[in-house]
Motif scaffolding. Structure first.
Motif, PDB file in Angstrom:
ATOM      1  N   THR A  99       0.838  -1.213   0.000  1.00  0.00           N
ATOM      2  CA  THR A  99       0.000   0.000   0.000  1.00  0.00           C
ATOM      3  C   THR A  99       0.868   1.256   0.000  1.00  0.00           C
ATOM      4  O   THR A  99       0.629   2.195  -0.756  1.00  0.00           O
ATOM      5  CB  THR A  99      -0.927   0.009   1.241  1.00  0.00           C
ATOM      6  OG1 THR A  99      -1.593  -1.244   1.314  1.00  0.00           O
ATOM      7  CG2 THR A  99      -1.946   1.124   1.173  1.00  0.00           C
TER       8      THR A  99
ATOM      9  N   ASP B  64       1.305  -3.700  -9.668  1.00  0.00           N
ATOM     10  CA  ASP B  64       0.986  -4.258  -8.352  1.00  0.00           C
ATOM     11  C   ASP B  64       1.017  -5.780  -8.471  1.00  0.00           C
ATOM     12  O   ASP B  64       0.141  -6.391  -9.080  1.00  0.00           O
ATOM     13  CB  ASP B  64      -0.403  -3.747  -7.937  1.00  0.00           C
ATOM     14  CG  ASP B  64      -0.872  -4.313  -6.611  1.00  0.00           C
ATOM     15  OD1 ASP B  64      -0.259  -5.278  -6.103  1.00  0.00           O
ATOM     16  OD2 ASP B  64      -1.872  -3.793  -6.077  1.00  0.00           O
TER      17      ASP B  64
ATOM     18  N   TYR C 101       0.391 -10.631  -5.393  1.00  0.00           N
ATOM     19  CA  TYR C 101       0.084 -12.080  -5.393  1.00  0.00           C
ATOM     20  C   TYR C 101       1.028 -12.849  -6.319  1.00  0.00           C
ATOM     21  O   TYR C 101       0.665 -13.881  -6.868  1.00  0.00           O
ATOM     22  CB  TYR C 101      -1.392 -12.300  -5.773  1.00  0.00           C
ATOM     23  CG  TYR C 101      -2.331 -11.593  -4.822  1.00  0.00           C
ATOM     24  CD1 TYR C 101      -2.568 -12.109  -3.546  1.00  0.00           C
ATOM     25  CD2 TYR C 101      -2.928 -10.385  -5.166  1.00  0.00           C
ATOM     26  CE1 TYR C 101      -3.386 -11.441  -2.647  1.00  0.00           C
ATOM     27  CE2 TYR C 101      -3.758  -9.712  -4.271  1.00  0.00           C
ATOM     28  CZ  TYR C 101      -3.984 -10.246  -3.014  1.00  0.00           C
ATOM     29  OH  TYR C 101      -4.789  -9.593  -2.116  1.00  0.00           O
TER      30      TYR C 101
ATOM     31  N   LYS D 120       1.367 -10.864   2.128  1.00  0.00           N
ATOM     32  CA  LYS D 120       0.603 -11.834   1.329  1.00  0.00           C
ATOM     33  C   LYS D 120       1.381 -13.143   1.185  1.00  0.00           C
ATOM     34  O   LYS D 120       0.817 -14.224   1.261  1.00  0.00           O
ATOM     35  CB  LYS D 120       0.353 -11.273  -0.078  1.00  0.00           C
ATOM     36  CG  LYS D 120      -0.491 -10.033  -0.091  1.00  0.00           C
ATOM     37  CD  LYS D 120      -1.915 -10.351   0.259  1.00  0.00           C
ATOM     38  CE  LYS D 120      -2.710  -9.065   0.390  1.00  0.00           C
ATOM     39  NZ  LYS D 120      -4.043  -9.265   0.889  1.00  0.00           N
TER      40      LYS D 120
ATOM     41  N   LYS E 262       2.718  -5.685   7.704  1.00  0.00           N
ATOM     42  CA  LYS E 262       2.766  -4.576   6.750  1.00  0.00           C
ATOM     43  C   LYS E 262       4.198  -4.344   6.237  1.00  0.00           C
ATOM     44  O   LYS E 262       4.774  -3.270   6.387  1.00  0.00           O
ATOM     45  CB  LYS E 262       2.217  -3.287   7.380  1.00  0.00           C
ATOM     46  CG  LYS E 262       0.713  -3.298   7.606  1.00  0.00           C
ATOM     47  CD  LYS E 262      -0.109  -3.485   6.349  1.00  0.00           C
ATOM     48  CE  LYS E 262      -0.088  -2.298   5.421  1.00  0.00           C
ATOM     49  NZ  LYS E 262      -1.035  -2.475   4.293  1.00  0.00           N
TER      50      LYS E 262
HETATM   51  N1  PMP Z   1      -2.609  -4.615  -3.781  1.00  0.00           N
HETATM   52  C1  PMP Z   1      -3.539  -5.571  -3.801  1.00  0.00           C
HETATM   53  C2  PMP Z   1      -4.074  -6.036  -5.101  1.00  0.00           C
HETATM   54  C3  PMP Z   1      -4.009  -6.117  -2.604  1.00  0.00           C
HETATM   55  O1  PMP Z   1      -4.935  -7.064  -2.623  1.00  0.00           O
HETATM   56  C4  PMP Z   1      -3.488  -5.638  -1.395  1.00  0.00           C
HETATM   57  C5  PMP Z   1      -4.054  -6.153  -0.107  1.00  0.00           C
HETATM   58  N2  PMP Z   1      -3.162  -6.714   0.651  1.00  0.00           N
HETATM   59  C6  PMP Z   1      -2.483  -4.659  -1.429  1.00  0.00           C
HETATM   60  C7  PMP Z   1      -2.085  -4.154  -2.643  1.00  0.00           C
HETATM   61  C8  PMP Z   1      -1.878  -4.105  -0.187  1.00  0.00           C
HETATM   62  O2  PMP Z   1      -0.862  -4.925   0.311  1.00  0.00           O
HETATM   63  P1  PMP Z   1      -0.215  -4.681   1.749  1.00  0.00           P
HETATM   64  O3  PMP Z   1      -1.111  -5.329   2.750  1.00  0.00           O
HETATM   65  O4  PMP Z   1       1.135  -5.304   1.674  1.00  0.00           O
HETATM   66  O5  PMP Z   1      -0.144  -3.209   1.947  1.00  0.00           O
END
Ligand code: PMP
Ligand code: GLN
Length: 380
Positions: free
Chosen positions: A96, A197, A200, A231, A239
């Motif tokens: 994020t 992004d 996954y 993830k 985080k």
């Molecule tokens: N991008 C996508 C597509 C997500 O599903 C998420 C949710 N985790 C994030 C970014 C954010 O990831 P993080 O929890 O590492 O901030």
């Protein structure tokens, strides 16, 4: 006191709203994307050990060097692309923050940013806070593919950035080599930055490959690759994530990063650096989650949901048109209050909140949890 909101239309996120309702009704929670099983105790022990060893003060601004080296090595091995750990990788507060920082560093007032819908909910507010204008392209449905001709038509002299997400939340689709080559060809004559992004990246099924933007030289030269250890290692609460980009882009990124957060949790970085040494810790994730997806889908064969198997992520969309004509938010709410199963209605991620009567279910759960939910879902 009078003030003007910078985000007048933004409500509480659907994840918080649904999560609160799920807790109130003691529902089986397949809504927000997080595992309900523990992380590897080895990883937890490494973090505790790092704290005991005294790594409790600020880490370097860009992140612990050993972790940046481990990431560079991992990317080189998976995608045959070299990032210099000194200048091209930054450790972030989850993906994020990587996304927010990249957008803040480059999007000026009036710049357009192309976003593919349905889209994860953190892209557009970040664009708007920086005075940018999201330009949205809805995926073809029901197959959720990108119409590259329509995409090309959205590019104008004001286009500063494209946000891409593969494997894709919420649809569970992955982009193919052909998709990435088309994107590369379209962007080649432009100065457009790609925000890729890839949180996954290690959850892809059926023997398919994750097509990182860094595999494509012309894309790599213009891309921020954003990733999430939360993830990958079942620690969303840590985080911890990272961002990789060519040095010129990363330099601008770090100008924002150093004043927004300066640096990220130090012991967690030490632990992650050591944990990454064994590549089985992440290469095994595809089959770990494929087993859960297969279990989930096999049981749903006897249900009235229409299914397109997820190709990646730990999400499965289910079309419920044979069960009810209700809108997705209404049905999702009723599923929680009447049947005690929580899912995410995805109309809020679509252009103009289009409702395709599908719900998103997270299968990153213990088998017993999935079993209980499946028993209910199969009776609908
Ligand atoms: N991008 C996508 C597509 C997500 O599903 C998420 C949710 N985790 C994030 C970014 C954010 O990831 P993080 O929890 O590492 O901030
Ligand atoms: N990425 C998670 C999901 O898609 C949610 C994280 C959040 O609540 N912001 O479910």
């Amino acid at each position: 006191m009078h003030y003007t909101s910078k985000l007048p239309d933004i409500q509480t996120t659907i994840f918080t709203t649904v999560g609160n309702l799920a807790r109130k009704h003691d529902a089986i929670d397949l809504s927000q994307g997080f595992p309900n099983f523990g992380a590897d105790t080895k990883l937890i022990e490494l973090a505790a050990q790092a704290m005991r060893q005294g790594y409790n003060q600020y880490a370097p601004m860009q992140g612990y060097y050993g972790l940046r080296e481990a990431i560079a090595h991992k990317i080189a091995k998976a995608h045959d692309h070299e990032y210099h750990p000194e200048s091209e990788i930054t450790i972030t507060v989850g993906a994020t923050q990587a996304i927010f920082t990249a957008i803040t560093a480059f999007v000026h007032s009036g710049d357009e940013v192309i976003v593919i819908k349905p889209a994860y909910d953190c892209y557009e507010p970040a664009i708007e806070l920086n005075g940018g204008v999201p330009v949205c392209l809805q995926l073809n449905s029901p197959e959720y593919t990108i119409n590259w001709t329509a995409f090309k038509k959205l590019i104008t002299p004001k286009t500063k950035m494209v946000v891409l997400n593969t494997p894709h939340n919420p649809t569970g689709r992955i982009l193919s080599k052909d998709d990435m080559q088309k994107l590369e060809d379209i962007l080649r004559p432009t100065n457009i930055i790609l925000l890729s992004d890839e949180v996954y990246e290690h959850i892809v099924f059926d023997g398919k490959d994750h097509e990182s933007a860094c595999r494509y030289p012309d894309l790599a030269n213009r891309s921020f690759i954003c990733a999430s250890f939360g993830k990958t290692f079942h620690v969303t609460g840590w985080k911890l994530g990272y961002c990789a980009a060519p040095v010129a882009l990363m330099k601008e990124f770090q100008k924002v990063h150093q004043f927004a957060v300066f640096c990220v949790d130090h012991p967690a970085q030490r632990a992650m650096a050591e944990y990454l040494e064994d590549e089985e810790h992440y290469l095994g994730l595809n089959s770990f989650y494929q087993q859960k997806r297969d279990f989930f889908l096999k049981s749903l064969e006897s249900s009235r949901f229409k299914i397109q198997p997820s190709e990646g992520t730990y999400f499965q969309l289910l079309d419920y048109t044979q069960i009810t004509k209700e809108g997705d938010e209404v049905f999702a709410k009723r599923l929680i209050t009447q049947y005690q199963v929580a899912s995410i209605p995805i109309s809020s991620f679509n252009t103009n909140q289009e409702d395709h009567n599908v719900l998103r279910f997270c299968f990153a759960k213990k088998e017993a949890t999935l079993e209980k939910a499946l028993e209910i879902l199969c009776k609908l």
